[in-house]
Design a protein around this motif. Structure first.
Motif, PDB file in Angstrom:
ATOM      1  N   CYS A 174      49.745  32.864  19.598  1.00  0.00           N
ATOM      2  CA  CYS A 174      49.248  34.122  20.505  1.00  0.00           C
ATOM      3  C   CYS A 174      50.040  34.023  21.556  1.00  0.00           C
ATOM      4  CB  CYS A 174      47.686  34.229  20.716  1.00  0.00           C
ATOM      5  SG  CYS A 174      46.837  34.868  18.866  1.00  0.00           S
ATOM      6  N   GLN A 175      50.670  35.122  22.325  1.00  0.00           N
ATOM      7  CA  GLN A 175      51.464  35.163  23.459  1.00  0.00           C
ATOM      8  C   GLN A 175      50.624  35.743  24.412  1.00  0.00           C
ATOM      9  OE1 GLN A 175      54.582  33.846  23.732  1.00  0.00           O
ATOM     10  NE2 GLN A 175      54.163  33.166  21.174  1.00  0.00           N
ATOM     11  N   PRO A 176      50.822  35.266  25.864  1.00  0.00           N
ATOM     12  CA  PRO A 176      49.918  36.069  26.866  1.00  0.00           C
ATOM     13  C   PRO A 176      50.401  37.475  27.044  1.00  0.00           C
ATOM     14  CG  PRO A 176      51.085  33.978  27.547  1.00  0.00           C
ATOM     15  CD  PRO A 176      51.456  34.177  26.188  1.00  0.00           C
ATOM     16  N   ARG A 177      49.281  38.226  27.477  1.00  0.00           N
ATOM     17  CA  ARG A 177      49.389  39.686  27.514  1.00  0.00           C
ATOM     18  C   ARG A 177      49.540  40.260  28.982  1.00  0.00           C
ATOM     19  NH1 ARG A 177      45.508  44.438  24.745  1.00  0.00           N
ATOM     20  NH2 ARG A 177      46.621  46.165  25.622  1.00  0.00           N
ATOM     21  N   PRO A 178      50.489  40.921  29.289  1.00  0.00           N
ATOM     22  CA  PRO A 178      50.689  41.389  30.747  1.00  0.00           C
ATOM     23  C   PRO A 178      49.420  42.171  31.181  1.00  0.00           C
ATOM     24  CG  PRO A 178      52.422  41.803  29.565  1.00  0.00           C
ATOM     25  CD  PRO A 178      51.497  41.517  28.529  1.00  0.00           C
ATOM     26  N   LEU A 179      49.011  41.863  32.569  1.00  0.00           N
ATOM     27  CA  LEU A 179      47.909  42.594  33.008  1.00  0.00           C
ATOM     28  C   LEU A 179      48.235  43.945  33.176  1.00  0.00           C
ATOM     29  CD1 LEU A 179      47.255  40.135  36.089  1.00  0.00           C
ATOM     30  CD2 LEU A 179      46.356  40.246  33.930  1.00  0.00           C
ATOM     31  N   GLN A 180      49.228  44.482  33.513  1.00  0.00           N
ATOM     32  CA  GLN A 180      49.296  45.925  33.693  1.00  0.00           C
ATOM     33  C   GLN A 180      49.186  46.713  32.476  1.00  0.00           C
ATOM     34  OE1 GLN A 180      51.584  43.934  34.397  1.00  0.00           O
ATOM     35  NE2 GLN A 180      53.625  43.989  33.367  1.00  0.00           N
ATOM     36  N   SER A 181      49.051  45.900  31.270  1.00  0.00           N
ATOM     37  CA  SER A 181      48.700  46.823  29.949  1.00  0.00           C
ATOM     38  C   SER A 181      47.394  47.100  29.753  1.00  0.00           C
ATOM     39  CB  SER A 181      49.365  46.064  28.877  1.00  0.00           C
ATOM     40  OG  SER A 181      48.753  44.753  28.597  1.00  0.00           O
ATOM     41  N   LEU A 182      46.555  46.466  30.603  1.00  0.00           N
ATOM     42  CA  LEU A 182      45.007  46.699  30.490  1.00  0.00           C
ATOM     43  C   LEU A 182      44.552  47.459  31.718  1.00  0.00           C
ATOM     44  CD1 LEU A 182      43.921  43.139  29.297  1.00  0.00           C
ATOM     45  CD2 LEU A 182      44.094  45.229  27.801  1.00  0.00           C
ATOM     46  N   GLY A 183      43.253  48.006  31.395  1.00  0.00           N
ATOM     47  CA  GLY A 183      42.640  48.724  32.529  1.00  0.00           C
ATOM     48  C   GLY A 183      41.794  47.808  33.576  1.00  0.00           C
ATOM     49  N   SER A 184      41.536  48.676  34.718  1.00  0.00           N
ATOM     50  CA  SER A 184      40.996  47.597  35.684  1.00  0.00           C
ATOM     51  C   SER A 184      39.654  47.133  35.117  1.00  0.00           C
ATOM     52  CB  SER A 184      40.865  48.547  37.046  1.00  0.00           C
ATOM     53  OG  SER A 184      39.931  49.732  36.749  1.00  0.00           O
ATOM     54  N   GLU A 185      38.866  48.028  34.443  1.00  0.00           N
ATOM     55  CA  GLU A 185      37.380  47.394  34.245  1.00  0.00           C
ATOM     56  C   GLU A 185      37.694  46.236  33.192  1.00  0.00           C
ATOM     57  OE1 GLU A 185      35.396  50.544  32.678  1.00  0.00           O
ATOM     58  OE2 GLU A 185      35.133  51.525  34.556  1.00  0.00           O
ATOM     59  N   GLU A 186      38.487  46.477  32.333  1.00  0.00           N
ATOM     60  CA  GLU A 186      38.732  45.286  31.113  1.00  0.00           C
ATOM     61  C   GLU A 186      39.244  44.154  31.867  1.00  0.00           C
ATOM     62  OE1 GLU A 186      41.523  47.287  28.618  1.00  0.00           O
ATOM     63  OE2 GLU A 186      40.145  47.583  27.281  1.00  0.00           O
ATOM     64  N   LEU A 187      40.298  44.074  33.134  1.00  0.00           N
ATOM     65  CA  LEU A 187      40.529  43.018  33.567  1.00  0.00           C
ATOM     66  C   LEU A 187      39.467  42.352  34.463  1.00  0.00           C
ATOM     67  CD1 LEU A 187      44.246  44.413  34.919  1.00  0.00           C
ATOM     68  CD2 LEU A 187      43.551  42.959  33.261  1.00  0.00           C
ATOM     69  N   GLN A 188      38.821  43.066  34.967  1.00  0.00           N
ATOM     70  CA  GLN A 188      37.501  42.410  35.774  1.00  0.00           C
ATOM     71  C   GLN A 188      36.560  41.727  34.818  1.00  0.00           C
ATOM     72  OE1 GLN A 188      35.250  45.262  37.936  1.00  0.00           O
ATOM     73  NE2 GLN A 188      34.265  43.758  38.936  1.00  0.00           N
ATOM     74  N   VAL A 189      36.380  42.216  33.703  1.00  0.00           N
ATOM     75  CA  VAL A 189      35.687  41.546  32.847  1.00  0.00           C
ATOM     76  C   VAL A 189      36.397  40.192  32.365  1.00  0.00           C
ATOM     77  CG1 VAL A 189      34.341  41.633  30.571  1.00  0.00           C
ATOM     78  CG2 VAL A 189      34.202  43.284  32.258  1.00  0.00           C
ATOM     79  N   LEU A 190      37.391  40.411  31.758  1.00  0.00           N
ATOM     80  CA  LEU A 190      38.178  39.222  31.307  1.00  0.00           C
ATOM     81  C   LEU A 190      38.276  38.072  32.383  1.00  0.00           C
ATOM     82  CD1 LEU A 190      40.935  41.193  29.149  1.00  0.00           C
ATOM     83  CD2 LEU A 190      38.975  40.073  28.313  1.00  0.00           C
ATOM     84  N   GLN A 191      38.540  38.482  33.528  1.00  0.00           N
ATOM     85  CA  GLN A 191      38.689  37.455  34.624  1.00  0.00           C
ATOM     86  C   GLN A 191      37.160  36.778  34.699  1.00  0.00           C
ATOM     87  OE1 GLN A 191      39.850  38.991  38.494  1.00  0.00           O
ATOM     88  NE2 GLN A 191      40.293  37.101  39.160  1.00  0.00           N
ATOM     89  N   LEU A 192      36.183  37.405  34.640  1.00  0.00           N
ATOM     90  CA  LEU A 192      34.730  36.582  34.718  1.00  0.00           C
ATOM     91  C   LEU A 192      34.622  35.812  33.415  1.00  0.00           C
ATOM     92  CD1 LEU A 192      32.573  39.813  35.576  1.00  0.00           C
ATOM     93  CD2 LEU A 192      33.341  37.741  37.095  1.00  0.00           C
ATOM     94  N   LEU A 193      35.128  36.367  32.313  1.00  0.00           N
ATOM     95  CA  LEU A 193      35.253  35.581  31.093  1.00  0.00           C
ATOM     96  C   LEU A 193      36.063  34.417  30.821  1.00  0.00           C
ATOM     97  CD1 LEU A 193      34.016  38.184  28.443  1.00  0.00           C
ATOM     98  CD2 LEU A 193      32.720  36.674  29.659  1.00  0.00           C
ATOM     99  N   GLY A 194      36.951  34.250  31.982  1.00  0.00           N
ATOM    100  CA  GLY A 194      38.034  33.120  32.008  1.00  0.00           C
ATOM    101  C   GLY A 194      39.183  33.576  31.288  1.00  0.00           C
ATOM    102  N   SER A 195      39.299  34.274  30.850  1.00  0.00           N
ATOM    103  CA  SER A 195      40.794  34.712  30.097  1.00  0.00           C
ATOM    104  C   SER A 195      41.946  34.877  31.095  1.00  0.00           C
ATOM    105  CB  SER A 195      40.513  36.202  29.314  1.00  0.00           C
ATOM    106  OG  SER A 195      39.533  35.919  28.223  1.00  0.00           O
ATOM    107  N   ILE A 196      41.790  35.115  32.419  1.00  0.00           N
ATOM    108  CA  ILE A 196      42.801  35.259  33.256  1.00  0.00           C
ATOM    109  C   ILE A 196      42.357  34.020  34.469  1.00  0.00           C
ATOM    110  CG2 ILE A 196      43.816  36.996  35.221  1.00  0.00           C
ATOM    111  CD1 ILE A 196      42.470  39.248  33.499  1.00  0.00           C
TER     112      ILE A 196
END
Length: 1696
Positions: A332-354
């Motif tokens: 699996c390849q990393p996904r660019p941040l700009q392809s996701l919404g701000s709420e998704e990015l915030q949650v993924l950052q909390l869950l350690g994906s970013i």
């Protein structure tokens, strides 16, 4: 008493038959005399009817008195008036005609239905509703009349005893029940569509073909067993290898999310909709707000939110929808941040994906199934052991994953995938899925074996069986016809003798009109035109016309005009060229005049009657008439050749080229045979049309109105959402309906035809599964099995049989004509010798005989071709001249007695010399596989490869020098050996060696050099890749196959010309009608781009951008004006046909074209011409020509206008860089779109012919057809189904002729040549060496019986051993073991997803497995204890021993895995478990039909091995060439050529070529590799530049440090067309057809294994009389053995 009454009745019947025959004979005499005297006229139906056809009379004899019984329905006798009326009605031809008319009418009513939603008022639906009850009543009345006449079921001729009446009765019953609103049996309503099958009985030819199909079905039982065997074997293998693996997907989080109302008592990462939870991660624990996670991942998911509201827990593992590939082997390849919404990015950052300061989201591979030990939920979190995620089967979405329908989760899905792969459709996509999810190598091996065994062998065995059955049926029919003709001859002679007028003959009383009709229609081609032209005439004009018509100069001139006409027709193209169009108009008029004059001359020479009675001349006459109409139309319209529908008929003039076939006898035979075969296929085409219609009506009943998929995400739309999500769009069709559907009869017909061709049939099936469920699979399998495997194979059998028959007849006719010609020449020579015959009457010169004239001609011929004799001076026939010119020295230097030459001769005479050279060739070929232009040129690997290449070059150069010294270069020296360069093989070696030497010089001595010579030398490096071809001359196995192929080259050459003619004809038709019509408006990802058509032109803003400040060069790029143009000037086209220009930088030197990427730009044509072609703008003559052309342009400036003409002239002046666009094309580009052409198009004849060749392989033809269906003309945006009938039927017709007929002739030609070479061979073996032929003979003998008895002299064994021997040889023991094998196989199929790894079912299956292992061990031990070493004398025992031993190894490995969890041997264990499935092979012993087919395969192994070697050599050669040519080509990102199909490594090249060999998207890959720089940089917006790795920093190109360039950036090459077309012709059409020929022969040879059955029967009888296998029988029992009554067929064979 009963016997006497029966004899009396039989005698009376015979007397009645004799009376009837006498009566018919009298009628024949009377009718014949009346016809011959001109009183009446007999048509073909009367001649072929019961009066003249004894065969019909003979059949009628057998049915007299048996059609109608005395009683019907048990009580209605023949005396009842109702019964007499019913019999009279059913016996009437009017009744049958009326019924057929009603069937056609009912079929029409069914076909005009429309199944779109809200179409109740559509006229077709109204018609069907109103007439349904009427048709039901009519057919019910027909059924009642027939039941009254024939009876229902009580006797053999009763109504229900006829299978054709079953369908009628079922349809009538269903119709009546439906009329009575009886809904319980409504599921039988689709049965009414079967009624058109009754029309099969109306045409004898169709009836015979259908009879052949029915007779072939029982013969397919063996191949059905083989197919089931392969399906089970490969299906169970796939089930155990990949069950549950095609759910591995890239995830946005490291582990699943568990939504539960109680977050304190749940496993894994638990969340609710309000709490703050503590989440454990690798870096530690983190407090996370559950409401944020719930809102982002659960509330937006309908299934999750509904489950949560119901109070249940829900597991979800968020998918990364940007990566549609399965993971596992694929990372699996990393996904660019700009392809996701701000709420998704915030949650993924909390869950350690970013991670902090990261611009990407880390993704991980995960599976929702607990059975996936490696990537399942428990692998991410041990707390989730045994947990399957909710709705796991709905996770896999998207068309690239086939919406989750392709998998190995259960045995049904696994079997479906295997069957789909056997049909060679979509198998490469499945292989790619498996390789991504599990293993690249294992997936490749599995599917390679499946394709070779399933497709190349199984499918061709089906063809062989159908062909065999067809030939048998045809022989029986011909035998019956011979018998009927023999009986008919006597009657015909008597009839003609009695009816012939003794005074004037039969022609004496005919009128002139009758004579003309007779010659034009009844007896065409009855007059020899050549004889008419040689006859004299009393009219001077006729004599002159005949002299001109027979003059060689006249005929040669006509042929030359035909060739020029073809060339001119081929000049038609889009966009139209200025000079070509003008010249073409003039030449078109000249051709019309010339061919009209030819027609007039021939009319005068032979007369209109003979002219139009000859097929060839009549065809020319029709073309001339069409040409005259075209010419008159041009003058009447006052325009040029464009714009008229009649001009499309000009392409028919291409058919004149068939006249050239008369100059080449072999081509004439092939062409005539092909045309006659095509004309004789009418019955089959009618049968095919009828079957397609029935399937289409059935599909409408099953799937009409159900194929409704959301155009955005492809999901199925619910019926209640149709109006909201699926409004009606273009073509008056809902936008949700896919292109292949069953909502109307036309598209249902086309879709069924598409399935029959095999093109994307699996996609249609999967759409049906999504719409109606798994039950739809049975319908599509029925269509493929019956339509594709049976009907089309029957077509191929009929085609090859008819083609061989026609060609044999033509060969015989030509030979007889040649013999007659020779006899005539002998007679003429005798007449010349006697001086009694002059060449031209009245003009013979005194003292000059024809013989002297002939000698002068011979002298001139000899002088003209004297260069041949001079060339022969160097041949073997003139050794003295060779010695005089070259002397006794080889290469003019080395004498025969010299030490050097003696040493060279001695060296070449050693056999080991060639063997060593062959080894070096093999090594050098293997080394070439490691060469890759993407390697670092300064790496150690590249340097080592260069050194090895140089070493091999030196060795091969020494070989060439030694052989040239020993044998001489050009001259032979009388020692029985040819000079070195006298052999083509040596010439090839010499060229390759010289190129290798030049390459080595460039590599070592010209490092860093550049220039034209060096560039040419780099190009010629490709020739060095042909080095593997040198193996052919040194390997007998390869040589015999190549020899066979070379022997077929003359026929294949003629077939190539024959096929090319058809392609050219259809190509010209397509170019004339579809040129420029395949363009459409797209974006940079080639997705449809929407634009507004109102207003007709767009206000544009011209920005004068300065691109070169030093020279102040500007670039007037235009863009759509938002209302005010602040940085430029506004401009708008005055009319919609005023051109705007598309800029092509690939032919421009403007400074703006030096940037990269160029981008897609449009300009005002005057600005574009001034910027890109400033010199051409000053050319006044060109400007004048352009002005004249634009004044009468086909598309531009129809309404005139100065500004429009100015822009048109500017586009014409600079047409290479400025392409004019009008109408929709201009609107598209003005509004930001790109006017892009389809890969396959018909803009010119060359491109169109290539497109036709592509679709003739059935690959991509549906896309080309759909483009034609949507086309509206040049410069117009396609609209769905704008031209649906003409566009679709054109390509359906081409597929029937160009694909089914023309290309399938290749199979017949190769098989015919193969059989011809087999007959000419002394050993009757082809494609094998002498050693292999001996081996095949031994194998056939061994197969009959290797050992008669495993153990002899049983009476000498001990009692215990005798008892064990009796057990193992008993039928009960063998049946018990077979039952265990079958039961174990059934248990192996009991795998499905999701399953609990520790459940009771798993425990039960494991226990059963242990039980069967014990059983097979006991079997092995008992046999060993009874037979001892004799156990291993039988192959099956050895096979069983290996299976038992493997099961022990698997048990040991499983125990080691259980004891040590760090050891991962699951793949090895799964691989070894296949031996459980391998036991299925033991069923071959008891299935005799399957045994024969496997014998056919075994007997074909040596030949298949040799053909396979040639195929492997070609694959290797093309793989090496492909890597060298295309490894640097950049991915387009929008085509098939990409990460899973490319030439970047040797293995990937082999994989791509194998998929191309089966036709999987080969043409799309070809087009991807041929894209130009303009396409990359203007259409795709990607940089495309040549890569010189020597001058570049390789480290910056190889970021992942794997030794290869990560992203090559070179453009495509036009060599891709030559590469793939030659590969397809060589491999797909020649080598694979050789496979078919070999399998045919193996099948025929396996049918000769009946002695095996006789021997088996003998051995069974022997064991009854000699139970101890003492090998002798007492005399008293021997007589009983001889008289033993077994099966009568065996007894007959034994006695013979």
């Amino acid at each position: 008493m009963e016997m006497e009454e029966a004899l009396t009745v039989k005698k009376e019947i015979l007397q009645l038959q004799v009376f009837r025959d006498n009566l018919w004979t009298s009628v024949e005499h009377a009718l014949a005399r009346l016809a011959f005297e001109g009183c009446i006229s007999l048509n073909a139906h009367m001649v072929d009817g019961p009066w003249f056809n004894r065969k019909v009379t003979k059949k009628a004899k057998t049915s007299v008195g048996t059609t109608f019984e005395n009683k019907s329905l048990g009580f209605i006798t023949r005396d009842w008036c109702i019964r007499r009326a019913a019999i009279k009605i059913t016996s009437s031809w009017l009744f049958e005609s009326t019924v057929l008319f009603l069937i056609v009418a009912n079929s029409f009513a069914l076909a005009v239905q429309n199944f779109y939603y809200d179409q109740d008022d559509y006229w077709g639906n109204v018609l069907m509703r109103e007439t349904e009850i009427v048709f039901t009543l009519f057919f019910a009345l027909e059924c009642a009349i027939k039941i009254v006449a024939y009876g229902f079921v009580g006797h053999p001729s009763a109504y229900i005893r006829d299978p054709w009446n079953w369908i009628d009765f079922l349809v009538v019953v269903v119709g009546l029940l439906d009329a009575m609103q009886f809904e319980a049996l409504s599921f039988l309503k689709p049965a009414r569509v079967l009624r058109p099958l009754r029309s099969l009985t109306a045409v004898p030819g169709i009836r015979n073909l259908f009879h052949t199909i029915i007779l072939s079905l029982p013969g397919l039982k063996d191949v059905v067993l083989l197919a089931m065997f392969l399906l089970i074997m490969f299906g169970v293998l796939g089930l155990h290898f990949w069950s549950g693996l095609l759910h591995r997907s890239c995830r946005l989080t490291m582990q699943p999310l568990h939504f539960s109302s109680d977050v304190t008592q749940c496993a894994g990462w638990c969340f609710d909709n309000e709490s703050m939870v503590n989440v454990s991660m690798a870096s530690g624990h983190m407090l996370v707000d559950s409401s944020m996670v719930f809102d982002v991942f659960c509330r937006r998911d309908k299934l999750c939110s509904s489950t949560w509201e119901s109070g249940k827990d829900y597991y979800i593992w968020p998918l990364d929808d940007s990566q549609e590939r399965f993971c596992g082997e694929y990372k699996c390849q990393p996904r660019p941040l700009q392809s996701l919404g701000s709420e998704e990015l915030q949650v993924l950052q909390l869950l350690g994906s970013i991670e902090e300061n990261s611009s990407q989201v880390s993704t991980s591979c995960g599976s929702p199934l607990a059975s996936d030990v490696e990537f399942g939920p428990q692998a991410a979190n041990p707390e989730l052991q045994g947990v399957n995620l909710n709705h796991w089967n709905l996770e896999v979405t998207g068309p690239s994953r086939n919406f989750g329908l392709t998998n190995f989760d259960n045995v049904a899905a696994s079997f479906l995938v295997v069957f789909q792969s056997v049909t060679l459709e979509g198998w490469s996509d499945v292989m790619g899925m498996v390789q991504d999810a599990h293993s690249t190598v294992l997936g490749f091996i599995y599917f390679l074996l499946l394709i070779v065994i399933g497709s190349f062998f199984l499918v061709n065995v089906i063809l062989a069986i159908i062909w065999d059955v067809f030939l048998n049926v045809r022989e029986q029919q011909l035998e019956e016809e011979r018998e009927a003709d023999t009986q008919h001859v006597g009657t015909a002679e008597l009839t003609l003798k009695a009816a012939t007028d003794p005074d004037g003959g039969m022609r004496g009383h005919r009128g002139l009109c009758k004579e003309i009709i007779h010659q034009l229609f009844l007896h065409r081609n009855s007059t020899d035109v050549d004889d008419v032209l040689r006859d004299g005439s009393n009219y001077k004009a006729v004599r002159w016309a005949r002299a001109i018509a027979t003059n060689w100069l006249f005929n040669s001139g006509v042929m030359a005009m035909i060739l020029i006409n073809v060339i001119v027709l081929a000049m038609d193209r889009y966009p139209e060229h200025l000079v070509e169009a003008s010249v073409g108009d003039v030449l078109n008029f000249i051709f019309n005049v010339v061919f009209l004059l030819e027609c007039i001359i021939l009319h005068v020479a032979v007369g209109p009657l003979v002219y139009w009675a000859d097929n060839a001349m009549a065809f020319d006459g029709v073309i001339v008439l069409l040409s005259v109409v075209d010419l008159v139309n041009d003058f009447a319209s006052g325009s040029d050749s464009g714009g008229s529908a009649i001009t499309a008929l000009r392409a028919f003039r291409m058919l004149r080229i068939f006249k050239l076939a008369k100059k080449f006898p072999s081509m004439k035979i092939l062409l005539s045979a092909g045309v006659q075969t095509l004309m004789s296929m009418g019955d089959f085409v009618a049968l095919l049309f009828l079957i397609i219609c029935v399937f289409a009506l059935m599909a409408q009943s099953f799937f009409g109105g159900t194929f409704m998929f959301d155009p955005d995400d492809g999901s199925l739309v619910a019926p209640e959402d149709y109006r909201e999500k699926c409004p009606f769009g273009d073509g008056d069709k809902p936008i949700c309906v896919p292109r292949s559907h069953f909502d109307t009869f036309l598209w249902s017909f086309i879709t069924i035809f598409q399935i029959l061709t095999g093109e994307n049939w699996n996609t249609v099936m999967y759409d049906g599964m999504r719409a109606t469920g798994w039950i739809s699979v049975f319908f599509f399998l029925m269509v493929v099995l019956f339509g594709n495997f049976v009907i089309l194979n029957l077509f191929l059998a009929i085609l090859m049989s008819s083609f061989d028959e026609q060609r044999s007849k033509l060969h015989e006719a030509m030979e007889s004509k040649r013999e007659l010609s020779r006899a005539t020449q002998v007679d003429q020579r005798w007449a010349w010798d006697s001086g009694a015959l002059a060449v031209i009457p009245g003009r013979a010169q005194a003292g000059v005989s024809p013989r002297s004239g002939g000698s002068r001609f011979t002298t001139r011929f000899t002088e003209k071709f004297s260069w041949i004799s001079r060339f022969e001076l160097w041949g073997d026939q003139n050794k003295e001249a060779c010695a005089k010119r070259c002397g006794e020295r080889s290469c003019f230097f080395f004498s025969r007695d010299g030490e050097i030459r003696k040493a060279c001769l001695a060296l070449t005479a050693i056999p080991a010399f060639d063997h060593v050279i062959m080894v070096f060739i093999g090594f050098s070929s293997v080394v070439m596989a490691f060469e890759n232009p993407l390697h670092d040129p300064n790496s150690t690997q590249v340097k080592v490869l260069e050194v090895l290449s140089t070493v091999f070059t030196v060795i091969f150069l020494l070989e060439v020098v030694v052989k040239m010294i020993a044998l001489g270069a050009f001259c032979n020296y009388g020692d029985g050996r040819k000079a070195y360069l006298r052999s083509f093989e040596n010439v090839l070696d010499f060229v390759i060696v010289i190129v290798s030497v030049l390459d080595s010089i460039q590599t070592w001595l010209l490092v860093g050099s550049s220039g034209g010579v060096i560039a040419v030398m780099k190009i010629f490096r490709v020739v060095r890749m042909l080095r593997p071809l040198r193996l052919i001359s040194r390997s007998k196995n390869l040589k015999v196959v190549v020899k066979t192929i070379l022997a077929a080259i003359p026929e294949l050459r003629n077939l190539l010309v024959f096929s090319s003619l058809f392609f050219l004809i259809f190509g010209l038709l397509a170019v004339g009608n579809l040129k420029g019509s395949y363009h459409s408006c797209k974006d940079h990802m080639l997705e449809d781009y929407g634009f507004s058509r109102s207003p007709e032109t767009t206000l544009m803003c011209i920005a004068d951008t300065v691109v070169d400040s030093s020279s102040n060069v500007s670039w007037g790029i235009m863009s759509q004006s938002p209302g005010t143009c602040s940085s430029g000037r506004e401009w708008q086209r005055p009319t919609k046909d005023t051109p705007i220009c598309e800029v092509h930088c690939d032919s421009s030197s403007h400074p703006a074209c030096q940037t990269s990427p160029w981008g897609y730009h449009v300009m005002r044509c005057s600005d574009c011409s001034e910027a890109n072609c400033p010199e051409s703008s000053q050319d006044l003559s060109r400007r004048d020509s352009c002005q004249q052309r634009c004044a009468r342009h086909e598309y531009f400036c129809k309404g005139g206008g100065a500004e429009c003409l100015e822009q048109c002239v500017a586009a014409c002046i600079c047409e290479s860089s400025c392409w004019g666009l009008i109408e929709d094309a201009a609107l598209c580009t003005e509004q930001g779109g790109k006017w892009v052409n389809l890969n396959q198009n018909f803009d010119n004849l060359l491109v169109g012919t290539i497109a036709l060749f592509e679709i003739s392989t059935t690959e991509g033809w549906v896309d080309v057809m759909l483009a034609a269906v949507d086309s509206r003309g040049p410069y117009l945006q396609p609209r769905r189904d704008a031209n649906e009938f003409i566009g679709s039927m054109l390509f359906v017709a081409f597929m029937l002729i160009g694909s089914f007929f023309v290309l399938n002739l290749c199979v017949g030609v190769i098989i015919d040549n193969y059989n011809k070479q087999k007959k000419e061979s002394d050993i009757h073996f082809v494609l094998v060496t002498d050693v292999q032929a001996a081996w095949m003979t031994q194998m056939k003998a061994i197969y009959l019986r290797r050992t008669f008895f495993t153990q002899v002299n049983v009476d000498r064994l001990g009692p215990s051993r005798q008892h064990r021997f009796r057990i193992i040889t008993s039928a009960a023991f063998e049946n018990l073991i077979m039952a265990c094998i079958v039961i174990q196989l059934c248990l192996l199929m009991m795998v499905w997803q999701p399953r609990d790894s520790g459940g009771s079912l798993e425990v039960f299956l494991d226990s059963c497995n242990v039980f069967f292992i014990v059983v097979f061990h006991i079997e092995c031990f008992v046999k060993l204890s009874a037979l001892y070493c004799n156990y291993f004398r039988e192959y099956w025992n050895v096979f069983d021993f290996i299976c038992v031993l493997t099961s022990d190894i698997v048990a040991i490995l499983e125990a080691s895995i259980a004891s040590d969890s760090t050891v991962n041997l699951s793949s090895l264990v799964n691989a070894l478990r296949i031996f459980r499935i391998a036991r299925l092979f033991r069923l071959v012993r008891v299935l005799k039909g399957l045994n024969k087919l496997l014998l056919a395969f075994a007997l074909s192994v040596p030949k298949l091995f040799n053909v396979g070697l040639v195929m492997v050599l070609l694959l290797y050669l093309y793989a090496v060439l492909g890597v060298s040519l295309f490894a640097k080509v950049a991915y387009t990102g929008v085509g098939i050529y990409g990460p899973q199909a490319n030439f970047r490594t040797f293995f990937q090249a082999i994989s791509l070529l194998i998929r191309s060999m089966t036709g999987e998207g080969w043409n799309y890959i070809m087009h991807d590799l041929s894209k130009s720089q303009w396409y990359y940089e203007s259409v795709l917006d990607k940089t495309c530049r040549e890569m010189d790795l020597d001058s570049m920093d390789f480290a910056s190109l190889d970021l992942n440090q794997d030794g290869y360039v990560d992203e090559p950036t070179e453009c495509g090459s036009q060599l891709a067309f030559i590469y793939f077309i030659s590969y397809t012709i060589l491999v797909s059409f020649v080598i694979l057809n050789l496979f078919i020929a070999v399998i045919f022969e193996g099948f025929e040879e396996s049918r000769g294994s009946e002695p095996m059955e006789v021997i088996t029967k003998c051995l069974e009888n022997w064991e009854r009389y000699d139970p101890f296998n003492t090998m002798y029988i007492p005399l008293s029992k021997a007589l009983d053995f001889i008289d033993a009554r077994g099966s009568p067929p065996f007894l007959e064979k034994l006695l013979v």
